[in-house]
Design a protein around this motif. Structure first.
Motif, PDB file in Angstrom:
ATOM      1  N   VAL A  63       0.833  -1.208   0.000  1.00 18.77           N
ATOM      2  CA  VAL A  63       0.000   0.000   0.000  1.00 18.77           C
ATOM      3  C   VAL A  63       0.865   1.255   0.000  1.00 18.77           C
ATOM      4  N   LEU A  64       2.116   1.083   0.374  1.00 18.23           N
ATOM      5  CA  LEU A  64       2.995   2.250   0.496  1.00 18.23           C
ATOM      6  C   LEU A  64       3.052   3.096  -0.785  1.00 18.23           C
ATOM      7  N   PRO A  65       3.275   2.479  -1.946  1.00 15.37           N
ATOM      8  CA  PRO A  65       3.303   3.288  -3.176  1.00 15.37           C
ATOM      9  C   PRO A  65       1.968   3.995  -3.453  1.00 15.37           C
ATOM     10  N   VAL A  66       0.869   3.346  -3.081  1.00 15.49           N
ATOM     11  CA  VAL A  66      -0.456   3.946  -3.311  1.00 15.49           C
ATOM     12  C   VAL A  66      -0.617   5.182  -2.426  1.00 15.49           C
ATOM     13  N   LEU A  67      -0.291   5.017  -1.137  1.00 17.93           N
ATOM     14  CA  LEU A  67      -0.417   6.141  -0.206  1.00 17.93           C
ATOM     15  C   LEU A  67       0.508   7.287  -0.611  1.00 17.93           C
ATOM     16  N   SER A  68       1.709   6.932  -1.054  1.00 21.08           N
ATOM     17  CA  SER A  68       2.669   7.964  -1.465  1.00 21.08           C
ATOM     18  C   SER A  68       2.105   8.776  -2.627  1.00 21.08           C
ATOM     19  N   ALA A  69       1.530   8.087  -3.598  1.00 20.88           N
ATOM     20  CA  ALA A  69       0.977   8.775  -4.767  1.00 20.88           C
ATOM     21  C   ALA A  69      -0.161   9.710  -4.366  1.00 20.88           C
ATOM     22  N   ARG A  70      -0.969   9.272  -3.408  1.00 20.49           N
ATOM     23  CA  ARG A  70      -2.091  10.118  -2.976  1.00 20.49           C
ATOM     24  C   ARG A  70      -1.574  11.368  -2.257  1.00 20.49           C
ATOM     25  N   LEU A  71      -0.501  11.183  -1.468  1.00 22.31           N
ATOM     26  CA  LEU A  71       0.084  12.343  -0.785  1.00 22.31           C
ATOM     27  C   LEU A  71       0.650  13.336  -1.801  1.00 22.31           C
ATOM     28  N   LEU A 130      -8.459   3.340   2.648  1.00 20.79           N
ATOM     29  CA  LEU A 130      -7.323   2.529   3.110  1.00 20.79           C
ATOM     30  C   LEU A 130      -6.939   2.778   4.564  1.00 20.79           C
ATOM     31  N   CYS A 131      -7.172   4.023   5.029  1.00 22.67           N
ATOM     32  CA  CYS A 131      -6.659   4.418   6.351  1.00 22.67           C
ATOM     33  C   CYS A 131      -7.751   5.003   7.233  1.00 22.67           C
ATOM     34  N   THR A 156      -9.083  -3.748   7.290  1.00 19.17           N
ATOM     35  CA  THR A 156      -9.391  -4.352   5.981  1.00 19.17           C
ATOM     36  C   THR A 156      -8.218  -4.201   5.011  1.00 19.17           C
ATOM     37  N   THR A 157      -7.533  -3.076   5.086  1.00 16.45           N
ATOM     38  CA  THR A 157      -6.366  -2.863   4.222  1.00 16.45           C
ATOM     39  C   THR A 157      -5.262  -3.846   4.593  1.00 16.45           C
ATOM     40  N   LEU A 158      -5.041  -3.984   5.922  1.00 19.00           N
ATOM     41  CA  LEU A 158      -4.011  -4.909   6.394  1.00 19.00           C
ATOM     42  C   LEU A 158      -4.339  -6.327   5.953  1.00 19.00           C
ATOM     43  N   ARG A 179       0.315  -5.778  13.593  1.00 19.33           N
ATOM     44  CA  ARG A 179       1.730  -5.578  13.286  1.00 19.33           C
ATOM     45  C   ARG A 179       2.257  -6.712  12.404  1.00 19.33           C
ATOM     46  N   LEU A 180       1.875  -7.952  12.733  1.00 16.55           N
ATOM     47  CA  LEU A 180       2.297  -9.107  11.942  1.00 16.55           C
ATOM     48  C   LEU A 180       1.750  -8.988  10.516  1.00 16.55           C
ATOM     49  N   ALA A 181       0.473  -8.620  10.410  1.00 19.88           N
ATOM     50  CA  ALA A 181      -0.159  -8.501   9.089  1.00 19.88           C
ATOM     51  C   ALA A 181       0.526  -7.419   8.249  1.00 19.88           C
ATOM     52  N   LEU A 182       0.843  -6.303   8.895  1.00 22.31           N
ATOM     53  CA  LEU A 182       1.512  -5.206   8.176  1.00 22.31           C
ATOM     54  C   LEU A 182       2.831  -5.688   7.577  1.00 22.31           C
ATOM     55  N   LEU A 183       3.598  -6.421   8.391  1.00 20.68           N
ATOM     56  CA  LEU A 183       4.884  -6.942   7.916  1.00 20.68           C
ATOM     57  C   LEU A 183       4.697  -7.916   6.760  1.00 20.68           C
ATOM     58  N   LEU A 184       3.760  -8.839   6.923  1.00 15.22           N
ATOM     59  CA  LEU A 184       3.564  -9.864   5.890  1.00 15.22           C
ATOM     60  C   LEU A 184       3.212  -9.230   4.546  1.00 15.22           C
ATOM     61  N   GLY A 185       2.392  -8.188   4.615  1.00 18.44           N
ATOM     62  CA  GLY A 185       1.988  -7.504   3.381  1.00 18.44           C
ATOM     63  C   GLY A 185       3.167  -6.871   2.652  1.00 18.44           C
TER      64      GLY A 185
END
Ligand code: ARG
Length: 563
Positions: A4-12, A72-73, A91-93, A482-488
């Motif tokens: 999701v990081l690239p998506v959030l970055s683009a929105r910012l 997403l957030c 849901t995003t995680l 936290r585990l889910a965030l890492l796995l993603g």
């Protein structure tokens, strides 16, 4: 860190443009340093303050209002002097975990990886271990990231030492068939001594090299035998190590022999060569020694022979012209850094290596002994790789001896070899490291066996649960979030390693996953929970197991189902 990081970055970036009319600003969104800061944070508002001429907090407020991320957030939060914190919705995680997949689609690019590169008539030592282990891992990672990977084992099978050895053999009347690997090593040592102490023998040895290079049948036959013995031994080590390298990947230095004259001719007609002391040299701008004197690349020695550099230039040309490389990677210890800088610069000057094709020296440090000096046996000899591998497997077997119902041999091999590989890969490769078997095979800390154990424990839980896991749907506890965030973030981490060629980043990631997993176990019961929570947690366990299994696999490490 997460897809999701690239998506959030683009929105910012878009929010900055609509609010302040500044296009294309990189928000530099980073994983949050503390749980209370959410999942991601940025200092964007602080950086914009000067440009926009407003207080950072004011900027943050406006950005938060303009930012469209509610799908997403949670509502973006502003902290301290104007940091913007983002917290992903459960849901995003969950979506991030549920879509973890395998290798990416082929991107139509080829990468040539030059690695392992042992030398004929010598045993492989710990330096070759590093090249082989790092090279294998990088090949796997590059393949995962969508490259077509071409392995090239640039075996040292050419040069003066073979003239020496053949000449010594003929002098002594030794039959080449009577040599074993140790015999070959001893022959090398005798011929080296002879060469250094007897100028007449040295001259004959040089003539013998010329005979070899021009294809004299008696000389070539003996040489071929020496090569064959060594390649057989390398195959044995690769099998023990679990390396996929085969004979088909061997393109030794000798393979370039016929191209060397052409290399020198082309350099000469391009005006890149200067004669110096009878040798043909290329002097490139920017390459000077400590005293400021220019450093040459010697492409043809004063005795008329071609050296290591000429061979590497021919190899570059072959990789670009015939193998159609889009990227070339060399996994070789750091002492050869200058050599590769010079080769790359000269190959570019000659037009053999177009500016669009990156050539990268993946340099690595030295393996040290317990005394902090380069690893040697007690009497100062070379530490053979096979000895170390056997010892690690024995150590692992002893640790596992009291566990019933295990396929001891297979598991001890996976754990012993895995321990050595992980220890090598988990250090930033440019650093030296101390070879400490006790630490490598430990079941706690940032070690291979610790990660293998985490994988085996997950397998046991999933087996016990019986029903096959479905999807992650519930993520309420911070530990499971936290585990889910890492796995993603698995795929992104691997892609990052393919870019940076730094396998330790994947190790750090997997260790973080295993650490997050143990916090998860502490606060989130799995088998004793019920209903949707149980199903979701089992799915989270299955995803974690997949990430550990696939991640270790990319590092060249087997994850046994039980240990
Ligand atoms: N055989 C060499 C050694 O053991 C390393 C070769 C590295 N690869 C290359 N293309 N020069 O030092």
């Amino acid at each position: 860190m997460s897809a999701v990081l690239p998506v959030l970055s683009a929105r910012l970036t878009a929010a900055v443009e609509t609010t302040f009319g500044l296009p294309g600003v990189d928000p530099e969104l980073r994983p949050a340093t503390k749980p209370e800061f959410g999942h991601f944070q940025t200092n964007l508002a602080l950086r914009l303050a000067k440009i926009v001429g407003l207080p950072p907090r004011e900027i943050a407020v406006r950005l938060a209002a303009a930012l469209e991320v509610s799908d997403l957030c949670a509502q973006p939060e502003i902290a301290g002097p104007g940091f913007l914190n983002l917290t992903l919705l459960p849901t995003t995680l969950a979506a991030g975990v549920n879509k973890i997949g395998g290798p990416l689609r082929e991107r139509g690019e080829r990468v040539v990886v030059d690695y392992s590169q042992p030398n004929v008539a010598k045993q492989m030592h710990v330096g070759h271990l590093r090249s082989t282990v790092i090279g294998d891992a990088l090949c796997n990672v590059l393949r995962f990231a969508g490259y077509q990977v071409i392995r090239q084992n640039h075996v040292g099978d050419w040069g003066t030492q073979f003239g020496m050895m053949v000449e010594q053999l003929l002098d002594e009347g030794t039959e080449v068939d009577a040599l074993d690997l140790d015999g070959m090593q001893l022959l090398y040592q005798r011929s080296r001594k002879h060469f250094d102490s007897d100028p007449e023998f040295a001259d004959r040895s040089r003539l013998r090299v010329v005979l070899l290079q021009s294809g004299d049948s008696q000389t070539v036959e003996i040489w071929q035998q020496l090569v064959e013995y060594s390649l057989t031994e390398f195959d044995r080590v690769y099998a023990l190590l679990g390396s996929p390298l085969t004979r088909a990947d061997v393109v030794g230095e000798s393979a370039y022999n016929d191209a060397l004259q052409g290399i020198v001719d082309e350099l000469a007609s391009a005006g890149l060569l200067t004669e110096s002391g009878g040798a043909q040299c290329a002097f490139l701008p920017g390459f000077t020694g400590r005293d400021g004197s220019p450093l040459p690349v010697i492409v043809r020695k004063s005795d008329g022979g071609f050296g290591y550099s000429a061979t590497d230039l021919a190899a570059v040309k072959h990789r670009v012209d015939d193998l159609h490389a889009d990227r070339i990677v060399y996994v070789v210890d750091h002492r050869q850094s200058l050599h590769f800088q010079q080769i790359f610069a000269l190959a570019r000057a000659a037009g053999w290596l177009p500016p669009t094709i990156p050539a990268e020296h993946v340099a690595f440090g030295t393996v040290l002994g317990p005394n902090g000096k380069p690893f040697k046996t007690r009497d100062g000899g070379t530490v053979y790789l096979v000895t170390l591998l056997d010892e690690a497997v024995a150590r692992a077997a002893a640790l596992l001896a009291d566990r019933p119902g295990l396929d001891q041999d297979t598991v001890a091999r996976a754990v012993g070899i895995g321990a050595i590989k992980y220890a090598d890969l988990s250090n930033d490769r440019s650093n030296d490291y101390v070879f400490d078997l006790d630490r490598m095979v430990a079941m706690t800390g940032n070690t291979g066996p610790y990660l293998q154990y985490a994988h085996a424990r997950l397998t046991r839980i999933l087996d016990k649960a019986g029903d096959s896991p479905t999807l992650v749907t519930v993520l309420t506890e911070p530990a499971e979030q936290r585990l889910a965030l890492l796995l993603g973030g698995f795929t992104d981490t691997v892609v990052q390693v393919a870019e940076t060629l730094q396998p330790h980043r994947l190790c750090t990631y997997l260790y973080d996953v295993a650490t997050a997993l143990s916090s998860f176990y502490e606060t989130c019961p799995v088998l004793s929970s019920s209903g949707e929570v149980r199903a979701s947690r089992l799915a989270l366990c299955a995803a974690t197991r997949k990430v550990l299994h696939d991640g270790l696999g990319l590092l060249g490490i087997t994850a046994p189902a039980a240990m």
